[in-house]
Scaffold this motif. Structure first.
Motif, PDB file in Angstrom:
ATOM      1  N   LYS A   1       0.270   9.469  -8.776  1.00 64.40           N
ATOM      2  CA  LYS A   1       0.020  10.699  -8.013  1.00 64.40           C
ATOM      3  C   LYS A   1      -1.451  10.871  -7.625  1.00 64.40           C
ATOM      4  N   ASN A   2      -2.373  10.516  -8.498  1.00 58.28           N
ATOM      5  CA  ASN A   2      -3.800  10.696  -8.214  1.00 58.28           C
ATOM      6  C   ASN A   2      -4.415   9.512  -7.478  1.00 58.28           C
ATOM      7  N   GLU A   3      -3.612   8.456  -7.289  1.00 62.50           N
ATOM      8  CA  GLU A   3      -4.152   7.239  -6.670  1.00 62.50           C
ATOM      9  C   GLU A   3      -3.510   6.927  -5.315  1.00 62.50           C
ATOM     10  N   MET A   4      -2.417   7.620  -5.007  1.00 59.88           N
ATOM     11  CA  MET A   4      -1.742   7.456  -3.712  1.00 59.88           C
ATOM     12  C   MET A   4      -1.372   8.847  -3.215  1.00 59.88           C
TER      13      MET A   4
ATOM     14  N   ALA B   1      -4.846  -0.730   7.300  1.00 59.78           N
ATOM     15  CA  ALA B   1      -5.680  -0.075   6.288  1.00 59.78           C
ATOM     16  C   ALA B   1      -7.153  -0.201   6.666  1.00 59.78           C
ATOM     17  N   GLY B   2      -7.941   0.748   6.198  1.00 64.28           N
ATOM     18  CA  GLY B   2      -9.376   0.714   6.485  1.00 64.28           C
ATOM     19  C   GLY B   2     -10.096   1.874   5.845  1.00 64.28           C
ATOM     20  N   ASP B   3     -11.419   1.888   6.006  1.00 61.64           N
ATOM     21  CA  ASP B   3     -12.233   2.959   5.432  1.00 61.64           C
ATOM     22  C   ASP B   3     -12.126   4.243   6.239  1.00 61.64           C
TER      23      ASP B   3
ATOM     24  N   ALA C   1     -14.597   7.620  -1.605  1.00 60.44           N
ATOM     25  CA  ALA C   1     -15.152   6.400  -2.209  1.00 60.44           C
ATOM     26  C   ALA C   1     -14.137   5.816  -3.188  1.00 60.44           C
ATOM     27  N   GLY C   2     -13.922   4.500  -3.111  1.00 65.32           N
ATOM     28  CA  GLY C   2     -12.971   3.832  -3.995  1.00 65.32           C
ATOM     29  C   GLY C   2     -11.545   3.856  -3.473  1.00 65.32           C
ATOM     30  N   PHE C   3     -11.367   4.434  -2.274  1.00 66.30           N
ATOM     31  CA  PHE C   3     -10.029   4.528  -1.671  1.00 66.30           C
ATOM     32  C   PHE C   3     -10.046   3.920  -0.271  1.00 66.30           C
ATOM     33  N   LYS C   4      -8.870   3.660   0.258  1.00 68.95           N
ATOM     34  CA  LYS C   4      -8.691   3.231   1.639  1.00 68.95           C
ATOM     35  C   LYS C   4      -7.657   4.149   2.294  1.00 68.95           C
ATOM     36  N   LEU C   5      -7.751   4.270   3.609  1.00 69.39           N
ATOM     37  CA  LEU C   5      -6.686   4.957   4.346  1.00 69.39           C
ATOM     38  C   LEU C   5      -5.652   3.908   4.728  1.00 69.39           C
ATOM     39  N   LEU C   6      -4.383   4.196   4.473  1.00 69.45           N
ATOM     40  CA  LEU C   6      -3.291   3.295   4.813  1.00 69.45           C
ATOM     41  C   LEU C   6      -2.381   3.989   5.819  1.00 69.45           C
ATOM     42  N   SER C   7      -2.258   3.391   7.004  1.00 76.34           N
ATOM     43  CA  SER C   7      -1.401   3.936   8.060  1.00 76.34           C
ATOM     44  C   SER C   7      -0.124   3.117   8.145  1.00 76.34           C
ATOM     45  N   LEU C   8       1.031   3.821   8.138  1.00 78.46           N
ATOM     46  CA  LEU C   8       2.324   3.161   8.295  1.00 78.46           C
ATOM     47  C   LEU C   8       3.026   3.803   9.471  1.00 78.46           C
TER      48      LEU C   8
ATOM     49  N   ILE D   1      -5.223   5.688  -0.451  1.00 79.27           N
ATOM     50  CA  ILE D   1      -4.759   4.825  -1.542  1.00 79.27           C
ATOM     51  C   ILE D   1      -5.956   4.214  -2.266  1.00 79.27           C
ATOM     52  N   LYS D   2      -5.865   4.182  -3.571  1.00 78.02           N
ATOM     53  CA  LYS D   2      -6.922   3.535  -4.357  1.00 78.02           C
ATOM     54  C   LYS D   2      -7.041   2.072  -3.941  1.00 78.02           C
ATOM     55  N   ASP D   3      -8.279   1.590  -3.787  1.00 70.36           N
ATOM     56  CA  ASP D   3      -8.540   0.227  -3.290  1.00 70.36           C
ATOM     57  C   ASP D   3      -7.635  -0.832  -3.916  1.00 70.36           C
ATOM     58  N   SER D   4      -7.547  -0.806  -5.232  1.00 67.14           N
ATOM     59  CA  SER D   4      -6.832  -1.863  -5.959  1.00 67.14           C
ATOM     60  C   SER D   4      -5.318  -1.795  -5.778  1.00 67.14           C
ATOM     61  N   LEU D   5      -4.822  -0.681  -5.207  1.00 68.66           N
ATOM     62  CA  LEU D   5      -3.370  -0.498  -5.095  1.00 68.66           C
ATOM     63  C   LEU D   5      -2.855  -0.596  -3.657  1.00 68.66           C
ATOM     64  N   VAL D   6      -3.742  -0.892  -2.712  1.00 66.74           N
ATOM     65  CA  VAL D   6      -3.348  -0.905  -1.300  1.00 66.74           C
ATOM     66  C   VAL D   6      -2.255  -1.935  -1.030  1.00 66.74           C
TER      67      VAL D   6
END
Length: 783
Positions: free
Chosen positions: A720-723, A773-775, A544-551, A737-742
């Protein structure tokens, strides 16, 4: 007086069975080892189950035997022994010797005769008073004639190398209906096609058994021929073939007078030199076999002649150990996931400091220090943290899929049974083979066989038959669902921690190419080409509050192929930004881009990816579904167009043959001793790997350097705790990744990944990273 147990190995029969029961394993040097692995496994099984005091191996020797002297056509119907089986038969002597097992053989005599002579010697000499119980380990039934109550038994293989049975006299009688000594008479009447022993033509199994049960020996049958209560035809056959029956019996009879001098060996455990055995397993690349030997010795309370297992003489920290093992893998990537013991074996020392010096020296000698220091060592902690962190899994998604897929599997099962017109175990390859190829007669001319001679039901083989019958498609769908359920959907929930996170083990030194691997479970292998497989990815979610970011590096291996080969036309395509497969089709088929149809693009795509794995004309033909002529024409056109690429591929193979290794753009080396294998198919297989190694290895280097650079960025920005890195799937990195930092992460991470190679080194070929990116991992949007 307690009896002592002697095991007599019919080496040829056991190795032959193991060869046909197991896949064609080879070492990195191209030495075939499948039969040797089966032999080693059986030796451990026998030691564990039968607990022998003495063991002796009996071998056939090349050349004619006394039976060939009496009958030139003896065993004439047998196929020529494969070259790689011949190599393993000879190498097997090293396995027996390392186990402390003496070897007996003699020119002109088969292993059975050597065994028979040893049995006779023990039963009729001074050994008789020593109360020696004999067990003959064999892969065929000929030695059953030597069975004597429980004093001489036969431990034989029913199927493969694990399904075994121990025959004493009672069991032989139960199976055949008469005593072991009459088996030669049975063969004299029935014959033995495998040895080309004729017997009496026209006398089958049932008649031979009835005659022996009533009269015993062949000699006694002929003495009482007038009393035989069988048809006149059978009597006539017997009368006409008396000489042949007696001769066949002679051929089938195991000799007990081979000119060998048998000496009861020392107890095998006292003769075992553990270090030599472990060293042999190391050379054969049996990575787990050494540990199995040690466990077997511990359970049996056996103390071998030497117990030096290269235990460290000085303490070593966990960090030092990891670095030393990783350095060994960089030195020689054929040693995947090496242990500290592997390090000591490679260095031939159990002294930590000495081992360090040797590995350090090898890093410089092989010019791979940069790979270790700048690519591998910096991400040890990154990989450890990824493993500890794990990835969150939504169990509800898996539960829903489980219910849906189990229901679908039951439906498919009913459909398959309906098409087959009977119920059967779909999961049994043997039964399925009978239904498809026996009952429904669906076999194709190109259908491959298993080592035991049965028609294969492997998916690749069934794909060839898709259009022949509806049952094939149903079986393939059933198998896909069954695999997804057993490997992921039903297997993952029990592995989750209290926070519903799954901790797969990502292995930094898990492959020979430089790529990472994953196990428990393998998250790099979740299918992504089918809807059924992709659905599983929806279960991998962000907190919760994060997203998955695929690169994901886009078509990175083709881009690397263009850079390494410096192929002008391939570089031009990538520089233009046009779809690479369309661009290739335009040049090969010599048509404008707008006239490239789906068929042309598919052909171009097939060979584009195929060349990365050394695809030849036959493989291209099979993948395109065209005839050889068309495949050859397309293959020739491709390499006539991309001449620099063709020259580069030839150069890789030529240099690899000369140096026995390949090198990536970053200097990672991979060794290919298989290029000097005596087996042509191993050399051909190795050449295909040679082509792929620099390309896939360079891709692996890029991804690992990117992992390091992104980790450094995260730490420098105190995120470190947000990514956090949660998955590495070859050319794809997945972060939580934390939502606000995606959006910020995408900008920096893409830049870092796309600039791992300086611009001058890319020759203008753009390195492109696609970000999503997504949930959850299954539903992601491009950014």
């Amino acid at each position: 007086m307690k009896s002592k147990k002697l095991i007599l190995f019919d080496a040829h029969a056991i190795i032959h069975r193991a060869y046909h029961a197991l896949p064609e394993f080879t070492t990195s040097a191209g030495e075939p080892t499948g039969a040797l692995y089966g032999l080693s496994a059986m030796l451990l099984k026998i030691i564990g189950e039968l607990k022998p005091d003495f063991m002796v191996a009996c071998f056939d020797l090349p050349g004619p035997t006394h039976r060939h002297g009496a009958y030139e056509a003896y065993k004439a119907g047998r196929a020529k022994i494969d070259d790689n089986l011949i190599l393993q038969l000879e190498r097997a002597k090293d396995v027996f010797t390392a186990f402390g097992i003496p070897i007996y053989s003699h020119p002109g005599f088969e292993a059975d005769d050597i065994i028979g002579t040893i049995v006779n010697t023990i039963q009729n000499s001074k050994f008789k008073n020593q109360n020696v119980e004999i067990i003959i380990a064999s892969g065929d039934m000929d030695t059953l004639q030597l069975v004597d109550n429980k004093k001489v038994q036969v431990y034989t293989l029913k199927k493969g190398v694990n399904d075994t049975i121990l025959y004493d006299e009672k069991k032989v009688v139960e199976r055949f209906g008469f005593s072991p000594k009459l088996l030669v008479d049975y063969k004299g009447l029935r014959g033995d096609p495998s040895d080309n022993i004729a017997g009496v033509r026209g006398i089958g199994e049932k008649t031979a058994t009835a005659l022996i049960q009533e009269f015993g020996t062949i000699e006694n049958i002929y003495k009482n021929l007038n009393k035989v209560k069988l048809s006149g035809r059978i009597k006539d056959l017997l009368k006409e073939n008396e000489e042949g029956a007696l001769f066949s019996k002679t051929l089938a009879t195991i000799r007990t007078d081979a000119p060998i001098h048998f000496v009861l060996p020392p107890e095998w455990a006292k003769n075992l030199e553990l270090e030599k055995l472990l060293d042999l397993f190391n050379k054969l690349e049996f990575r787990t076999m050494g540990e199995r030997v040690k466990q077997m010795l511990e359970k049996s309370d056996i103390v071998p002649k030497t117990t030096d297992d290269f235990s460290p003489q000085h303490q070593i920290s966990t960090k030092e150990e990891r670095e030393l093992c990783l350095a060994l893998w960089v030195v020689d990537s054929n040693l995947t996931n090496p242990t500290l013991e592997d390090v000591f074996r490679f260095c031939k020392t159990s002294d930590i400091e000495e081992a360090k010096k040797i590995i350090e020296s090898e890093l410089d000698k092989r010019k791979v220090r940069k790979v270790f220091e700048e690519i591998e060592k910096p991400i040890i902690k990154v990989v450890e943290e990824m493993n500890e962190r794990g990835i969150r899994v939504d169990e509800r998604v898996l539960k829903t899929l489980s219910l849906k897929y189990h229901k679908e599997i039951m439906r498919l099962e009913q459909e398959i049974w309906k098409e087959a017109e009977e119920e059967f175990n779909i999961n049994s390859p043997k039964i399925l083979s009978h239904i498809l190829f026996g009952k429904l007669q669906l076999a194709d001319k190109r259908q491959k066989k298993t080592p035991t001679g049965a028609l294969s039901t492997k998916e690749s083989e069934l794909e060839k038959l898709r259009d022949k019958h509806p049952i094939i498609t149903l079986v393939l769908e059933y198998r896909e669902l069954a695999k997804l359920l057993s490997t992921y959907i039903d297997a993952i929930p029990p592995l989750l921690d209290k926070n519903s996170r799954l901790h797969s083990t990502f292995l930094q030194a898990g492959t020979t190419t430089g790529r990472m691997s994953s196990n428990n479970p393998n998250l790099q292998n979740i299918p992504n080409k089918t809807l059924l497989g992709r659905a599983i990815r929806h279960a991998f979610v962000a907190e919760a509050g994060f997203k998955l970011l695929s690169l994901d590096y886009s078509q990175i291996e083709l881009r690397i192929a263009a850079i390494l080969s410096q192929d002008k036309k391939l570089i031009e395509i990538f520089k233009s930004g046009v779809d690479v497969h369309t661009g290739v089709a335009t040049r090969v088929f010599k048509v404008p881009q707008e006239l490239v149809d789906k068929s042309m693009r598919t052909k171009a795509k097939t060979i584009n990816f195929g060349i990365l794995y050394g695809m030849g004309v036959n493989a291209l033909r099979a993948n395109l579904g065209v005839d050889r002529k068309e495949a050859q024409e397309f293959y020739d056109k491709y390499f006539e167009t991309f001449v620099d690429l063709a020259a580069y591929l030839d150069k890789i193979k030529t240099e690899a043959r000369r140096r026995s290794d390949t090198e990536t753009l970053f200097g990672r080396r991979r060794y290919f001793a298989g290029l000097r294998s005596p087996l042509s198919y191993v050399r051909a297989q190795t050449e295909r790997m040679v082509i792929n190694a620099p390309i896939q290895g360079t891709s692996a280097d890029l991804t690992k350097i990117a992992m390091k650079k992104i980790d450094e960025h995260i730490k420098s920005e105190k995120h470190k705790n947000e990514m956090r890195l949660v998955l590495q799937v070859h050319d794809e990195l997945v972060y939580e990744i934390k939502d606000s930092l995606v959006n910020e992460a995408v900008i920096h991470f893409k830049r870092l990944m796309e600039t791992v190679l300086p611009g001058k080194d890319t020759l203008g070929v753009p390195i492109v990273v696609e970000a999503q990116a997504g949930d959850n991992w299954g539903e992601m949007q491009k950014i």
